[in-house]
Design an enzyme around this catalytic site. Structure first.
Site, PDB file in Angstrom:
ATOM      1  N   ARG A  34       0.820  -1.222   0.000  1.00 32.25           N
ATOM      2  CA  ARG A  34       0.000   0.000   0.000  1.00 32.25           C
ATOM      3  C   ARG A  34       0.850   1.268   0.000  1.00 32.25           C
ATOM      4  O   ARG A  34       0.430   2.294  -0.537  1.00 32.25           O
ATOM      5  CB  ARG A  34      -0.925   0.002   1.219  1.00 32.25           C
ATOM      6  N   LYS A 199     -21.488 -15.861   3.554  1.00 33.23           N
ATOM      7  CA  LYS A 199     -22.897 -15.636   3.879  1.00 33.23           C
ATOM      8  C   LYS A 199     -23.664 -14.922   2.783  1.00 33.23           C
ATOM      9  O   LYS A 199     -23.174 -13.955   2.199  1.00 33.23           O
ATOM     10  CB  LYS A 199     -22.979 -14.773   5.141  1.00 33.23           C
ATOM     11  N   GLY A 349     -11.365  -7.840  -1.214  1.00 30.20           N
ATOM     12  CA  GLY A 349     -11.420  -8.779  -0.093  1.00 30.20           C
ATOM     13  C   GLY A 349     -10.793 -10.136  -0.360  1.00 30.20           C
ATOM     14  O   GLY A 349      -9.689 -10.235  -0.901  1.00 30.20           O
ATOM     15  N   GLY A 372     -14.605  -3.472   1.668  1.00 31.09           N
ATOM     16  CA  GLY A 372     -15.944  -2.923   1.915  1.00 31.09           C
ATOM     17  C   GLY A 372     -16.328  -1.855   0.900  1.00 31.09           C
ATOM     18  O   GLY A 372     -17.491  -1.768   0.482  1.00 31.09           O
TER      19      GLY A 372
HETATM   20  P1  AMP Z   1     -16.627 -13.458   2.222  1.00 29.52           P
HETATM   21  O1  AMP Z   1     -15.861 -12.635   3.201  1.00 29.52           O
HETATM   22  O2  AMP Z   1     -18.103 -13.365   2.350  1.00 29.52           O
HETATM   23  O3  AMP Z   1     -16.147 -13.285   0.796  1.00 29.52           O
HETATM   24  O4  AMP Z   1     -16.366 -14.950   2.620  1.00 29.52           O
HETATM   25  C1  AMP Z   1     -15.108 -15.530   2.529  1.00 29.52           C
HETATM   26  C2  AMP Z   1     -15.140 -16.748   3.367  1.00 29.52           C
HETATM   27  O5  AMP Z   1     -16.062 -17.675   2.837  1.00 29.52           O
HETATM   28  C3  AMP Z   1     -13.813 -17.436   3.416  1.00 29.52           C
HETATM   29  O6  AMP Z   1     -13.336 -17.362   4.726  1.00 29.52           O
HETATM   30  C4  AMP Z   1     -14.138 -18.868   3.037  1.00 29.52           C
HETATM   31  O7  AMP Z   1     -13.510 -19.801   3.848  1.00 29.52           O
HETATM   32  C5  AMP Z   1     -15.626 -18.943   3.222  1.00 29.52           C
HETATM   33  N1  AMP Z   1     -16.214 -20.025   2.420  1.00 29.52           N
HETATM   34  C6  AMP Z   1     -16.139 -20.213   1.112  1.00 29.52           C
HETATM   35  N2  AMP Z   1     -16.737 -21.363   0.742  1.00 29.52           N
HETATM   36  C7  AMP Z   1     -17.225 -21.927   1.854  1.00 29.52           C
HETATM   37  C8  AMP Z   1     -17.926 -23.135   2.130  1.00 29.52           C
HETATM   38  N3  AMP Z   1     -18.274 -23.981   1.166  1.00 29.52           N
HETATM   39  N4  AMP Z   1     -18.239 -23.395   3.406  1.00 29.52           N
HETATM   40  C9  AMP Z   1     -17.887 -22.544   4.393  1.00 29.52           C
HETATM   41  N5  AMP Z   1     -17.220 -21.390   4.192  1.00 29.52           N
HETATM   42  C10 AMP Z   1     -16.880 -21.085   2.938  1.00 29.52           C
END
Ligand code: AMP
Length: 390
Positions: A34, A199, A349, A372
């Protein structure tokens, strides 16, 4: 959007809001990406004989103990090495000493203030965009350049506050981000969105904003299971976002032809590197199965869909990529994109971290650094840091 080249900075005191939120361990900078990324804007100002005043946040400050951990002085030292010149550092965010240093600056001098979030200790002044603080920082300079994309979705004193008092523009880093992301405003088609991550809740805004614009939305990662469950399928112990089942049902009803779900997964009984996995069709899931990566048939199908895409935007990994075993197909799809030069924007991210670890980050069309900020851009929200400059 007014950019730095449209701002009169010749011989001026230029305040630049940088993103020097770098990882520091025991006083040593672990990754200076950065800081390196900020050099273009800083050097441009120096070429124009400006007096350069830099501000940045580092970490979060909630209590006194956080102060020493988030001291910005290592950044001043690294910046000095990179610029091959002295960088003045004032350990305070305001006061007589700071004002005296600013007063004594010559054209071509560079000054870094202490972490802007030191002001959060006493009433969250930085993070709540305290009027007096923004006005005070603005009083130190003649013009303002915001080059910190990662905080553009927040109204803080060091971005929105200062911008509301001085002639302002965005720096080269933000300009680059906005240029890349703006292709989504009027996307070429086929426009394909890939969404993964944990999620559904975190991605509702993105889905709602992009589902009408995209030709297809490919869904992987943990969030795919809430959609699959909404279709009445057995998902075993896989991640479920129960509260958003209705949302998924509604999306499938309205946009079922656009939303593409995985057909197979790498499945295990436990979420770690030790457990064995098998690749299973979703129709064969048992009660104690946990889907941790998309399967080979799904990857093949995702490749087919994106192979003739005009533009792809991808947010979120398709499996638990932190575990060696379950990052395989996120990496496989990234490799396919790079090998076939598919115009792809990685939307901040975790997917950027995954691409970086696999060596693909610098090979894709654009890897957005925003986290974000990128997500809120993709949700179609107005970003306060930009609105203040407009
Ligand atoms: P996000 O911050 O919403 O992009 O989520 C990223 C996170 O989603 C990472 O820590 C991954 O380990 C998790 N992730 C991806 N695929 C899965 C899965 N099939 N089951 C549980 N967690 C997952």
């Amino acid at each position: 959007m007014k950019t730095i080249k449209e701002l009169d900075i010749e011989n001026k005191k230029v305040i630049i809001r940088c993103d020097f939120n770098v990882p520091i361990k025991e006083g040593k900078i672990v990754d200076d990406t950065r800081i390196v990324a900020a050099l273009e804007t800083i050097k441009y100002c120096l070429e124009k004989n400006a007096k350069v005043i830099l501000l940045s946040h580092l970490g979060r400050i909630k209590e006194k103990e956080d102060l020493a951990k988030n001291d910005l002085s290592p950044v001043a030292n690294r910046l000095s090495e990179l610029l091959k010149k002295d960088v003045l550092f004032v350990e305070k965010t305001r006061g007589d000493e700071l004002e005296a240093v600013v007063e004594s600056m010559e054209p071509g001098d560079v000054l870094l203030l202490q972490n802007t979030r030191y002001e959060d200790l006493d009433g969250k002044k930085e993070s709540s965009n305290d009027e007096e603080l923004g006005a005070y920082w603005a009083s130190l300079g003649d013009v303002f350049v915001n080059d910190a994309f990662g905080t553009i979705h927040r109204a803080h004193a060091s971005n929105v506050g200062i911008a509301s008092h001085l002639p302002s523009a965005v720096g080269f880093l933000i300009e680059k981000e906005l240029n890349a992301l703006s292709v989504l405003e009027n996307p070429e088609h086929p426009f394909i969105v890939i969404l993964g991550g944990a999620k559904v809740a975190d991605k509702i805004g993105v889905i709602e904003n992009l589902v009408t614009k995209a030709d297809k939305i490919l869904i992987g990662g943990g969030m795919a299971f809430t959609f699959l469950k909404a279709k009445g399928l057995e998902i075993g112990n896989s991640l479920l976002d129960e509260e958003n089942l209705d949302f998924c049902r509604k999306m499938l009803e309205e946009y079922g032809d656009k939303i593409v779900l995985p057909v197979d997964f790498a499945v295990s009984k436990e979420c770690n590197n030790e457990g064995e996995y098998v690749v299973k069709n979703i129709k064969d899931f048992q009660e104690d199965d946990m889907g941790l990566d998309i399967g080979d048939q799904t990857v093949a199908f995702f490749k087919e869909v994106i192979s003739d895409a005009a533009i792809v935007i991808w947010n979120g990994p398709l499996g638990v990529y932190e575990l060696e075993k379950y990052k395989k197909n996120t990496d496989e799809l990234l490799k396919f994109i790079v090998d076939n030069q598919i115009k792809t924007i990685l939307g901040g991210g975790d997917i950027v971290a995954a691409a970086s670890a696999a060596g693909f980050k610098d090979k894709v069309y654009h890897a957005s650094t925003g986290g974000g900020a990128t997500l809120e851009y993709l949700e179609g929200k107005k970003l306060p840091g930009l609105e203040a400059i407009k």
